[in-house]
Design a protein around this motif. Sequence first.
Motif, PDB file in Angstrom:
ATOM      1  N   SER A 119      -6.287 -58.322  14.800  1.00  0.00           N
ATOM      2  CA  SER A 119      -6.575 -59.756  14.698  1.00  0.00           C
ATOM      3  C   SER A 119      -5.647 -60.379  13.669  1.00  0.00           C
ATOM      4  O   SER A 119      -4.999 -59.697  12.894  1.00  0.00           O
ATOM      5  N   ALA A 120      -5.611 -61.691  13.672  1.00  0.00           N
ATOM      6  CA  ALA A 120      -4.645 -62.396  12.829  1.00  0.00           C
ATOM      7  C   ALA A 120      -4.882 -62.140  11.351  1.00  0.00           C
ATOM      8  O   ALA A 120      -3.961 -62.223  10.545  1.00  0.00           O
ATOM      9  N   SER A 171     -11.910 -54.936  13.766  1.00  0.00           N
ATOM     10  CA  SER A 171     -11.013 -55.993  14.232  1.00  0.00           C
ATOM     11  C   SER A 171      -9.541 -55.763  13.932  1.00  0.00           C
ATOM     12  O   SER A 171      -8.864 -56.652  13.438  1.00  0.00           O
ATOM     13  N   THR A 230      -0.826 -66.395  11.632  1.00  0.00           N
ATOM     14  CA  THR A 230      -1.495 -65.451  10.739  1.00  0.00           C
ATOM     15  C   THR A 230      -1.657 -66.055   9.353  1.00  0.00           C
ATOM     16  O   THR A 230      -2.692 -65.878   8.698  1.00  0.00           O
ATOM     17  N   TYR A 253     -17.485 -63.060  21.225  1.00  0.00           N
ATOM     18  CA  TYR A 253     -17.912 -63.549  19.920  1.00  0.00           C
ATOM     19  C   TYR A 253     -18.160 -62.416  18.942  1.00  0.00           C
ATOM     20  O   TYR A 253     -18.790 -62.607  17.920  1.00  0.00           O
ATOM     21  N   HIS A 312      -9.668 -59.485  24.030  1.00  0.00           N
ATOM     22  CA  HIS A 312      -9.645 -60.691  24.874  1.00  0.00           C
ATOM     23  C   HIS A 312      -8.585 -61.679  24.391  1.00  0.00           C
ATOM     24  O   HIS A 312      -8.219 -62.613  25.095  1.00  0.00           O
ATOM     25  N   LEU A 313      -8.080 -61.484  23.167  1.00  0.00           N
ATOM     26  CA  LEU A 313      -7.038 -62.371  22.686  1.00  0.00           C
ATOM     27  C   LEU A 313      -5.644 -61.829  22.936  1.00  0.00           C
ATOM     28  O   LEU A 313      -4.672 -62.552  22.802  1.00  0.00           O
ATOM     29  N   ASP A 338      -1.362 -59.426  11.721  1.00  0.00           N
ATOM     30  CA  ASP A 338      -0.721 -59.010  12.949  1.00  0.00           C
ATOM     31  C   ASP A 338      -0.714 -60.169  13.929  1.00  0.00           C
ATOM     32  O   ASP A 338      -1.733 -60.827  14.102  1.00  0.00           O
ATOM     33  N   ASP A 339       0.401 -60.398  14.573  1.00  0.00           N
ATOM     34  CA  ASP A 339       0.408 -61.531  15.499  1.00  0.00           C
ATOM     35  C   ASP A 339       0.292 -61.088  16.953  1.00  0.00           C
ATOM     36  O   ASP A 339       0.735 -61.783  17.856  1.00  0.00           O
ATOM     37  N   GLY A 358      -4.253 -67.243  22.896  1.00  0.00           N
ATOM     38  CA  GLY A 358      -4.416 -66.296  21.802  1.00  0.00           C
ATOM     39  C   GLY A 358      -4.585 -66.994  20.468  1.00  0.00           C
ATOM     40  O   GLY A 358      -5.441 -66.630  19.659  1.00  0.00           O
ATOM     41  N   ILE A 359      -3.777 -68.026  20.237  1.00  0.00           N
ATOM     42  CA  ILE A 359      -3.871 -68.738  18.958  1.00  0.00           C
ATOM     43  C   ILE A 359      -5.196 -69.479  18.859  1.00  0.00           C
ATOM     44  O   ILE A 359      -5.885 -69.438  17.828  1.00  0.00           O
ATOM     45  N   GLU A 407     -13.626 -55.696  21.834  1.00  0.00           N
ATOM     46  CA  GLU A 407     -14.703 -56.590  21.431  1.00  0.00           C
ATOM     47  C   GLU A 407     -15.057 -57.587  22.512  1.00  0.00           C
ATOM     48  O   GLU A 407     -14.232 -57.978  23.326  1.00  0.00           O
ATOM     49  N   CYS A 449      -2.391 -61.054  18.671  1.00  0.00           N
ATOM     50  CA  CYS A 449      -3.318 -61.926  19.375  1.00  0.00           C
ATOM     51  C   CYS A 449      -2.766 -63.321  19.524  1.00  0.00           C
ATOM     52  O   CYS A 449      -3.259 -64.109  20.314  1.00  0.00           O
ATOM     53  N   CYS A 450      -1.760 -63.652  18.704  1.00  0.00           N
ATOM     54  CA  CYS A 450      -1.357 -65.047  18.667  1.00  0.00           C
ATOM     55  C   CYS A 450      -0.213 -65.352  19.618  1.00  0.00           C
ATOM     56  O   CYS A 450      -0.125 -66.443  20.140  1.00  0.00           O
ATOM     57  N   HIS A 451       0.669 -64.402  19.793  1.00  0.00           N
ATOM     58  CA  HIS A 451       1.851 -64.700  20.585  1.00  0.00           C
ATOM     59  C   HIS A 451       1.919 -63.821  21.810  1.00  0.00           C
ATOM     60  O   HIS A 451       1.438 -62.697  21.823  1.00  0.00           O
ATOM     61  N   ARG A 483     -22.325 -69.813  15.444  1.00  0.00           N
ATOM     62  CA  ARG A 483     -22.564 -68.431  15.063  1.00  0.00           C
ATOM     63  C   ARG A 483     -23.329 -68.396  13.770  1.00  0.00           C
ATOM     64  O   ARG A 483     -22.848 -68.872  12.762  1.00  0.00           O
ATOM     65  N   PRO A 532      -9.910 -57.020  19.107  1.00  0.00           N
ATOM     66  CA  PRO A 532     -10.248 -58.198  19.916  1.00  0.00           C
ATOM     67  C   PRO A 532      -9.334 -58.291  21.120  1.00  0.00           C
ATOM     68  O   PRO A 532      -8.376 -59.062  21.146  1.00  0.00           O
ATOM     69  N   GLN A 537      -2.727 -60.981  25.030  1.00  0.00           N
ATOM     70  CA  GLN A 537      -2.325 -61.458  26.351  1.00  0.00           C
ATOM     71  C   GLN A 537      -1.590 -60.392  27.141  1.00  0.00           C
ATOM     72  O   GLN A 537      -1.618 -60.392  28.352  1.00  0.00           O
TER      73      GLN A 537
END
Lengths: 295, 378
Positions: B257-258, B254, A125, B86, B301-302, B262-263, A155-156, B83, B265-267, A186, B299, B304
């Motif tokens: 999203s990062a 969104s 983040t 893209y 789709h990110l 917020d994490d 995800g990252i 979403e 989507c990342c972890h 884009r 989002p 998991q």
Amino acid sequence: MLSELLQGTDIGGFLLIQDSCTYCGRDLLKSFIEAALNREEVIHVVGFDVSEGELKDGLKSSVFQRLHFHNAFADPLGWTDNSPFTVHQFSSSGLTELLNQTAQSKPATLVIDSLSWILRHVSPTAVCHTLQQLKKGGAVRTIIGLLHEDMHSRGIVGSVCRLATSVITVAPRTKADEGLAKITRRSKSGKVVQDEQIFSIRKDLTVTVLSKPTNFGRKQSNTEEQVDPTANLTFNLRLTDAEREAKEKLALPFVFSTEKKTALLHSGPGSGKILYEPDANDDYDQEDPDDDLDV
Amino acid sequence: MNLRHYVTTNMAAPMSSVDKTPAECLQLNSTSFQKKTRSKFISIPGTRPSVQNGQLLVSSGVTSLDYLLGGGLAVGTVLLIEEDRYDSFSRMIFKYFLAEGVVCRHELFVAAAQDDPDDILQELPAPILDDVAIHRPGDQPRMSCEPQDTLDAMKIAWRYQNLPKVQSALASSSRFGHYYDVSKIMEPEIRQAAKWHRFYHPEHPPPSSGTHSPKLESYSALLKSLQEVIQREGFDLNAPLPKSRNILRVGLHSLGSALWGDDLCCHDNPKNVHALTSFLYGLRALLRSSLSVAVVTVPSHLIQDRALMGSITRLCDNAIALESFKGSERETNPLYKDYHGLLHVRQVPRLNCLASQLPDHKDLAFKLKRKQFTIEMD
């Protein structure tokens, strides 16, 4: 599309090169640096993955005064006391300060080699925040980053790709010196354009774009031919030219002369106009004959 | 048959309204059925009661989506849009929602972390408005010198020539649902006539106190800001309402999203796993007691964790997911060549009733044309 990206007309954009262990994207990154140097731009490289010498190998030595390399390879985590660049300096304030140290007339291009290294030590983040702030702020003209997509979770990778205006994913081809680039771009209006191109990088770091890969064109060859509905009938539905002319000459009933038409269409301002809006009570159903019965 | 519907309170509403008897509740409670009397049904421009259960509905900006959601978005509910890869079509629906608010003269609240809300508002599509045919003297010479078939001149149905193809006028906001031209930007005069509030996440830096709460500071700041706008501008149903009422359209872009910090989507095992869900719970409680509608894009789709996505879906009332064909192998499938993507309806709300109105068809695909966003059966 690869050549357009190499020309670097994207101001305020973030170009991301995604590679994997099967094909290294650093050569493509160096071609971008070379192209930018040839355009007389000032480049700042933040190098974590490789040393300065290895990165500069192959670039023309005459343009090095415009290339500023910030050595994050030697001591990125700050284990010694005097580290030239640590990973914690990767923030928008830290980088802007760094860029302002070298006096320059125009905004510079920032090259990050590589984002994967930073993502393993700084939270995603925070990295996304930094990239977004750099994109918006005026100190940097464009950002070019290298990301090793097999080092991170989906995800990252997805989160970083969302920030990018163009993403080039490179993959190997059967011939050793060729690579396949999948480009997603884009535009500001939100339109997404995708392309696939085969490229090869020569010794002097110029990129030649070869033909498109064959399986990308498969889509076009599969389109069905338009079915002609007037074919294969037992009666003739087509018109010859003479027949078409005769059809158009035919006088239709209720066809008035143009004067009468215009007179009817543009009736004067005195004509009444009935405006009716059905209200709640007016629910008539044409099929129901008993609708007016008060039962 | 004259059905009588009684006022019910929703469980997520604040405790103060539980004590009131149905007669004491306000005439216009966004979660209640309407008593079918002829008297004073206060109408707010741009809304209409639902034909199914009398809920007050607003248009989402896309008429096909209104049809799918049972006539429109009920006031006091949240629409979740998952979403596409893209963020092109979800962003389009987001802009349609805001543009509909501008045309219906509702107030807007736009929150985003990636783009400045000013920029989002600058990109709203232009509504297609055609003034009802007025007799302009300039028309007549044109008619007489062009007797041949032009595109406009009709040969057989010439009496209908002067009628506009699309009938709507900005002044008559009694029309529900408008059409927009995506290739044009909404004119500044129309846009500036709308009242709106913004929340741009980089402008609200988090306080330096590091408390370990399940909520993230970004989401709490957003919720506080929204609550403050609702109370200040008179959308709150618990407070005495001003004479002329309006709807607040809340657009949150969104979330999760990062860039919101917020994490999710990342972890795979995010630290703040309850941040977004507690925010959505608080958002829904806030909306149930006010005259507002929210559209939230996530989002997905990110993310998991499918269980987390399931709980996010359950916390919103309506949920749709967009899957765009771009970049996927479905793009070359001849079955889908006319469409831009698939639309999945994940959830429809059950507002004050036992069963919800499910859409008849499950295979839906969407297509973004210049003048219309159509959702069709596949």
